[in-house]
Design a protein around this motif. Structure first.
Motif, PDB file in Angstrom:
ATOM      1  N   ILE A  82       0.873  -1.179   0.000  1.00  0.00           N
ATOM      2  CA  ILE A  82       0.000   0.000   0.000  1.00  0.00           C
ATOM      3  C   ILE A  82       0.910   1.229   0.000  1.00  0.00           C
ATOM      4  N   ILE A  83       0.695   2.108  -0.973  1.00  0.00           N
ATOM      5  CA  ILE A  83       1.479   3.344  -1.008  1.00  0.00           C
ATOM      6  C   ILE A  83       0.558   4.482  -0.603  1.00  0.00           C
ATOM      7  N   LEU A  84       0.901   5.154   0.479  1.00  0.00           N
ATOM      8  CA  LEU A  84       0.111   6.315   0.919  1.00  0.00           C
ATOM      9  C   LEU A  84       0.889   7.568   0.545  1.00  0.00           C
ATOM     10  N   GLU A  85       0.273   8.377  -0.316  1.00  0.00           N
ATOM     11  CA  GLU A  85       0.985   9.527  -0.858  1.00  0.00           C
ATOM     12  C   GLU A  85       0.333  10.833  -0.430  1.00  0.00           C
ATOM     13  N   GLY A  86       1.142  11.848  -0.120  1.00  0.00           N
ATOM     14  CA  GLY A  86       0.557  13.147   0.206  1.00  0.00           C
ATOM     15  C   GLY A  86       1.560  14.117   0.789  1.00  0.00           C
ATOM     16  N   ILE A  87       1.167  15.406   0.845  1.00  0.00           N
ATOM     17  CA  ILE A  87       2.122  16.415   1.324  1.00  0.00           C
ATOM     18  C   ILE A  87       2.371  16.308   2.825  1.00  0.00           C
ATOM     19  N   LEU A  88       1.385  15.744   3.567  1.00  0.00           N
ATOM     20  CA  LEU A  88       1.515  15.760   5.031  1.00  0.00           C
ATOM     21  C   LEU A  88       1.369  14.369   5.648  1.00  0.00           C
ATOM     22  N   VAL A  89       1.778  13.348   4.912  1.00  0.00           N
ATOM     23  CA  VAL A  89       1.568  11.989   5.459  1.00  0.00           C
ATOM     24  C   VAL A  89       2.506  11.653   6.624  1.00  0.00           C
ATOM     25  N   PHE A  90       3.536  12.478   6.847  1.00  0.00           N
ATOM     26  CA  PHE A  90       4.417  12.210   7.994  1.00  0.00           C
ATOM     27  C   PHE A  90       4.059  13.086   9.195  1.00  0.00           C
ATOM     28  N   HIS A  91       3.020  13.889   9.060  1.00  0.00           N
ATOM     29  CA  HIS A  91       2.738  14.854  10.127  1.00  0.00           C
ATOM     30  C   HIS A  91       2.192  14.191  11.395  1.00  0.00           C
ATOM     31  N   ASP A  92       1.234  13.278  11.236  1.00  0.00           N
ATOM     32  CA  ASP A  92       0.569  12.657  12.390  1.00  0.00           C
ATOM     33  C   ASP A  92       1.301  11.358  12.757  1.00  0.00           C
ATOM     34  N   GLN A  93       1.661  11.263  14.031  1.00  0.00           N
ATOM     35  CA  GLN A  93       2.444  10.098  14.470  1.00  0.00           C
ATOM     36  C   GLN A  93       1.711   8.776  14.230  1.00  0.00           C
ATOM     37  N   ARG A  94       0.373   8.803  14.379  1.00  0.00           N
ATOM     38  CA  ARG A  94      -0.394   7.559  14.207  1.00  0.00           C
ATOM     39  C   ARG A  94      -0.333   7.094  12.759  1.00  0.00           C
ATOM     40  N   VAL A  95      -0.297   8.053  11.843  1.00  0.00           N
ATOM     41  CA  VAL A  95      -0.188   7.692  10.417  1.00  0.00           C
ATOM     42  C   VAL A  95       1.226   7.180  10.145  1.00  0.00           C
TER      43      VAL A  95
END
Ligand code: CTP
Length: 245
Positions: free
Chosen positions: A127-140
């Motif tokens: 699964i590739i999760l792509e986006g400008i802020l995908v590292f922002h939230d620790q749970r993500v």
């Protein structure tokens, strides 16, 4: 045959793909128009013999109300609160458990989600999760087995963004520049750039960097192979024990 002499289901022994957890690439946070999509497409092409799905963080933009939409030029789409992160977590959790999900469809022209249609995403190996802020939230971040940051020069990103937003997103040049100076650039400095420290791999020059993409694909293949082995070995080990007894 298990240690207790019970016969194992043959499918359980020969079908590792049914048992393994998907490999999640949290992926490809970079600035706006950094070429994240290009990098993801290249990874997907090279992994053609595996089931790979791409989930875009953009799909989880909150839809604007009619009133907000009328003042969309004042809305900050680059702030983490612009996304429904709870829903993103729910969808990713389901995919990790190998369950299919309905991903919303977002319309950049009207700043809204489609009320009737969804994109059905099936269980996959990667699964590739792509986006400008995908590292922002620790749970993500915690969902990810590998984190990639696409590092592209700011001038190139702005030039691409002007072209993309005027051609595909129904904007004019002056509104793109106004939004860039007011929201996009400050949010990049406040949220996107600081999240780069969480990346395992930083790719300079985005989709032009074939060596980096080859190395990433090689790593994913190795990890998928290991997934197979660690799921099969417990069964193999038990079979051997039974015979030794
Ligand atoms: N955005 C917008 N209007 C909306 C929703 C989002 O202008 N209604 C903008 C935000 O300002 C944000 C950008 O969309 O900066 C996020 O998309 P972006 O990362 O630019 O798109 P990608 O296609 O992911 O870019 P790329 O693959 O080229 O890196």
């Amino acid at each position: 045959v298990y240690a207790n002499g019970v016969a194992a289901d043959a499918a359980e022994l020969v079908s590792p793909s049914a048992l393994r957890q998907p490999f999640v690439i949290g992926r490809v946070s970079g600035g706006t128009a950094s070429g994240k999509t290009t990098v993801c497409d290249m990874i997907i092409q090279q992994l053609h013999d595996h089931r790979v799905v791409l989930v875009n963080q953009d799909s989880f933009y909150r839809g604007l109300t009619a009133e907000e939409s009328a003042h969309a030029q004042d809305y900050n789409f680059d702030h983490p609160d612009a996304f429904d992160t709870e829903q993103l977590l729910e969808c990713m959790g389901q995919l990790k458990r190998a369950q299919p999900v309905n991903v919303p469809i977002y319309d950049f022209k009207n700043h809204r989600r489609s009320s009737e249609s969804f994109r059905k995403v099936n269980a996959s190996d990667v699964i590739i999760l792509e986006g400008i802020l995908v590292f922002h939230d620790q749970r993500v971040r915690n969902l990810m087995d590998m984190k990639i940051f696409v590092d592209t020069d700011a001038d190139i990103r702005l030039a691409r963004r002007i072209r993309r937003d005027t051609v595909e997103r129904g904007r004019d040049v002056s509104s793109v520049l106004e939004q860039y100076g007011r929201f996009v650039k400050p949010a990049f400095d406040d949220f996107v750039l600081p999240s780069k420290k969480y990346a395992d791999v930083i790719i300079p020059r985005g989709g032009d960097n074939h060596v980096a993409i080859d190395l990433i694909v090689q790593h994913i293949r190795t990890k998928l192979g290991q997934h197979d082995l660690c799921k099969i070995y417990p069964h193999v080990y038990v079979v051997q024990t039974t015979f030794q007894i």
